[in-house]
Design an enzyme around this catalytic site. Structure first.
Site, PDB file in Angstrom:
ATOM      1  N   HIS A   6     -75.970 116.055 -43.452  1.00  0.00           N
ATOM      2  CA  HIS A   6     -74.855 115.267 -42.945  1.00  0.00           C
ATOM      3  C   HIS A   6     -75.379 113.859 -42.691  1.00  0.00           C
ATOM      4  O   HIS A   6     -76.454 113.693 -42.109  1.00  0.00           O
ATOM      5  CB  HIS A   6     -74.362 115.806 -41.592  1.00  0.00           C
ATOM      6  CG  HIS A   6     -73.733 117.156 -41.641  1.00  0.00           C
ATOM      7  ND1 HIS A   6     -72.370 117.351 -41.582  1.00  0.00           N
ATOM      8  CD2 HIS A   6     -74.282 118.390 -41.719  1.00  0.00           C
ATOM      9  CE1 HIS A   6     -72.104 118.646 -41.615  1.00  0.00           C
ATOM     10  NE2 HIS A   6     -73.255 119.301 -41.702  1.00  0.00           N
TER      11      HIS A   6
ATOM     12  N   HIS B  48     -77.449 121.008 -46.997  1.00  0.00           N
ATOM     13  CA  HIS B  48     -76.874 119.653 -47.105  1.00  0.00           C
ATOM     14  C   HIS B  48     -77.316 118.820 -45.927  1.00  0.00           C
ATOM     15  O   HIS B  48     -77.516 119.335 -44.823  1.00  0.00           O
ATOM     16  CB  HIS B  48     -75.336 119.715 -47.159  1.00  0.00           C
ATOM     17  CG  HIS B  48     -74.736 120.595 -46.118  1.00  0.00           C
ATOM     18  ND1 HIS B  48     -74.714 121.978 -46.235  1.00  0.00           N
ATOM     19  CD2 HIS B  48     -74.154 120.322 -44.927  1.00  0.00           C
ATOM     20  CE1 HIS B  48     -74.140 122.501 -45.176  1.00  0.00           C
ATOM     21  NE2 HIS B  48     -73.805 121.511 -44.348  1.00  0.00           N
TER      22      HIS B  48
ATOM     23  N   GLY C  36     -75.332 126.001 -36.213  1.00  0.00           N
ATOM     24  CA  GLY C  36     -73.992 125.544 -36.594  1.00  0.00           C
ATOM     25  C   GLY C  36     -73.770 125.456 -38.090  1.00  0.00           C
ATOM     26  O   GLY C  36     -72.828 124.806 -38.540  1.00  0.00           O
ATOM     27  N   GLN C  37     -74.620 126.121 -38.880  1.00  0.00           N
ATOM     28  CA  GLN C  37     -74.442 126.066 -40.347  1.00  0.00           C
ATOM     29  C   GLN C  37     -73.259 126.935 -40.758  1.00  0.00           C
ATOM     30  O   GLN C  37     -73.190 128.121 -40.398  1.00  0.00           O
ATOM     31  CB  GLN C  37     -75.717 126.535 -41.064  1.00  0.00           C
ATOM     32  CG  GLN C  37     -75.627 126.364 -42.575  1.00  0.00           C
ATOM     33  CD  GLN C  37     -76.960 126.597 -43.288  1.00  0.00           C
ATOM     34  OE1 GLN C  37     -77.958 126.969 -42.671  1.00  0.00           O
ATOM     35  NE2 GLN C  37     -76.970 126.393 -44.590  1.00  0.00           N
TER      36      GLN C  37
ATOM     37  N   ASN D 203     -77.927 121.354 -40.269  1.00  0.00           N
ATOM     38  CA  ASN D 203     -77.665 122.526 -39.440  1.00  0.00           C
ATOM     39  C   ASN D 203     -78.311 123.739 -40.104  1.00  0.00           C
ATOM     40  O   ASN D 203     -78.187 123.916 -41.321  1.00  0.00           O
ATOM     41  CB  ASN D 203     -76.161 122.741 -39.274  1.00  0.00           C
ATOM     42  CG  ASN D 203     -75.502 121.591 -38.513  1.00  0.00           C
ATOM     43  OD1 ASN D 203     -76.093 121.039 -37.590  1.00  0.00           O
ATOM     44  ND2 ASN D 203     -74.298 121.224 -38.906  1.00  0.00           N
TER      45      ASN D 203
ATOM     46  N   ASP E 100     -67.100 114.315 -45.877  1.00  0.00           N
ATOM     47  CA  ASP E 100     -66.816 115.573 -45.178  1.00  0.00           C
ATOM     48  C   ASP E 100     -65.309 115.676 -44.936  1.00  0.00           C
ATOM     49  O   ASP E 100     -64.646 114.701 -44.572  1.00  0.00           O
ATOM     50  CB  ASP E 100     -67.569 115.614 -43.839  1.00  0.00           C
ATOM     51  CG  ASP E 100     -67.613 117.004 -43.249  1.00  0.00           C
ATOM     52  OD1 ASP E 100     -68.714 117.585 -43.163  1.00  0.00           O
ATOM     53  OD2 ASP E 100     -66.535 117.534 -42.871  1.00  0.00           O
ATOM     54  N   ILE E 101     -64.776 116.866 -45.146  1.00  0.00           N
ATOM     55  CA  ILE E 101     -63.332 117.087 -45.026  1.00  0.00           C
ATOM     56  C   ILE E 101     -62.861 116.975 -43.571  1.00  0.00           C
ATOM     57  O   ILE E 101     -61.690 116.735 -43.308  1.00  0.00           O
ATOM     58  CB  ILE E 101     -62.973 118.484 -45.617  1.00  0.00           C
ATOM     59  CG1 ILE E 101     -61.528 118.559 -46.046  1.00  0.00           C
ATOM     60  CG2 ILE E 101     -63.309 119.597 -44.640  1.00  0.00           C
ATOM     61  CD1 ILE E 101     -61.214 119.799 -46.873  1.00  0.00           C
TER      62      ILE E 101
HETATM   63  P1  AMP Z   1     -72.361 122.878 -41.853  1.00  0.00           P
HETATM   64  O1  AMP Z   1     -71.620 123.342 -40.642  1.00  0.00           O
HETATM   65  O2  AMP Z   1     -73.592 122.074 -41.525  1.00  0.00           O
HETATM   66  O3  AMP Z   1     -72.626 123.989 -42.818  1.00  0.00           O
HETATM   67  O4  AMP Z   1     -71.425 121.822 -42.560  1.00  0.00           O
HETATM   68  C1  AMP Z   1     -70.415 122.170 -43.442  1.00  0.00           C
HETATM   69  C2  AMP Z   1     -69.506 120.985 -43.531  1.00  0.00           C
HETATM   70  O5  AMP Z   1     -68.728 121.085 -44.711  1.00  0.00           O
HETATM   71  C3  AMP Z   1     -68.537 120.845 -42.363  1.00  0.00           C
HETATM   72  O6  AMP Z   1     -68.762 119.606 -41.692  1.00  0.00           O
HETATM   73  C4  AMP Z   1     -67.156 120.896 -43.034  1.00  0.00           C
HETATM   74  O7  AMP Z   1     -66.242 120.014 -42.438  1.00  0.00           O
HETATM   75  C5  AMP Z   1     -67.489 120.502 -44.460  1.00  0.00           C
HETATM   76  N1  AMP Z   1     -66.574 120.994 -45.480  1.00  0.00           N
HETATM   77  C6  AMP Z   1     -66.049 122.230 -45.610  1.00  0.00           C
HETATM   78  N2  AMP Z   1     -65.287 122.319 -46.721  1.00  0.00           N
HETATM   79  C7  AMP Z   1     -65.335 121.106 -47.300  1.00  0.00           C
HETATM   80  C8  AMP Z   1     -64.736 120.541 -48.475  1.00  0.00           C
HETATM   81  N3  AMP Z   1     -63.954 121.266 -49.279  1.00  0.00           N
HETATM   82  N4  AMP Z   1     -64.993 119.247 -48.771  1.00  0.00           N
HETATM   83  C9  AMP Z   1     -65.768 118.508 -47.964  1.00  0.00           C
HETATM   84  N5  AMP Z   1     -66.372 118.974 -46.855  1.00  0.00           N
HETATM   85  C10 AMP Z   1     -66.149 120.245 -46.521  1.00  0.00           C
END
Ligand code: AMP
Ligand code: ZN
Length: 114
Positions: free
Chosen positions: A102, A100, A93-94, A87, A30-31
């Site tokens: 986490h 995906h 919180g999606q 999420n 995760d970024i």
């Molecule tokens: P969600 O809020 O459950 O949809 O999770 C989306 C997740 O994607 C968040 O934790 C972000 O930090 C992560 N995210 C967004 N852009 C990227 C990216 N380019 N590479 C890796 N993770 C990312």
């Protein structure tokens, strides 16, 4: 899905380093990590959310969960413990509408979530 961030990562259009890949999914860091280990396990099939998942999608999700369990055991953080989160939609919180899991690990998790 043309405009989907995770589809672009899976296709390689957006470069990313996969820590795991099989026929059904990829995993990458995760970024914006919320724990020392914070991975996203993402199906290669574009499934919007748990809310829209159909029976076929649940077959994929079931297999993914089994592979994630094995991954955690192989990586050695299974015994200490970890958390899996999905999420769902806005109040859940999606942010990215490509389902995906986490996986967070490496510190004591708290409950309830914020
Ligand atoms: P969600 O809020 O459950 O949809 O999770 C989306 C997740 O994607 C968040 O934790 C972000 O930090 C992560 N995210 C967004 N852009 C990227 C990216 N380019 N590479 C890796 N993770 C990312
Ligand atoms: Zn997608």
């Amino acid at each position: 899905m043309n405009d989907c961030l995770f589809c672009k990562i899976i296709s390689g259009e957006i470069p990313s380093k996969f820590v795991y890949e099989d026929d059904l999914m990829v995993a990458f860091n995760d970024i914006n990590p919320q724990a020392p280990i914070h991975l996203l396990f993402v199906p290669k099939k574009h499934i919007e959310s748990l809310d829209t998942a159909d029976e076929n999608d649940f077959e994929i999700l079931k297999k993914m969960l089994k592979s994630i369990k094995k991954y955690a055991q192989n990586e050695g953080f299974s015994e200490d413990g970890y958390r899996i989160v999905i999420n769902v939609n806005k109040m859940g919180g999606q942010e990215v509408y490509h389902i995906h899991f986490h996986l967070v690990a490496g510190r004591q998790m708290q409950w309830p979530p914020g």
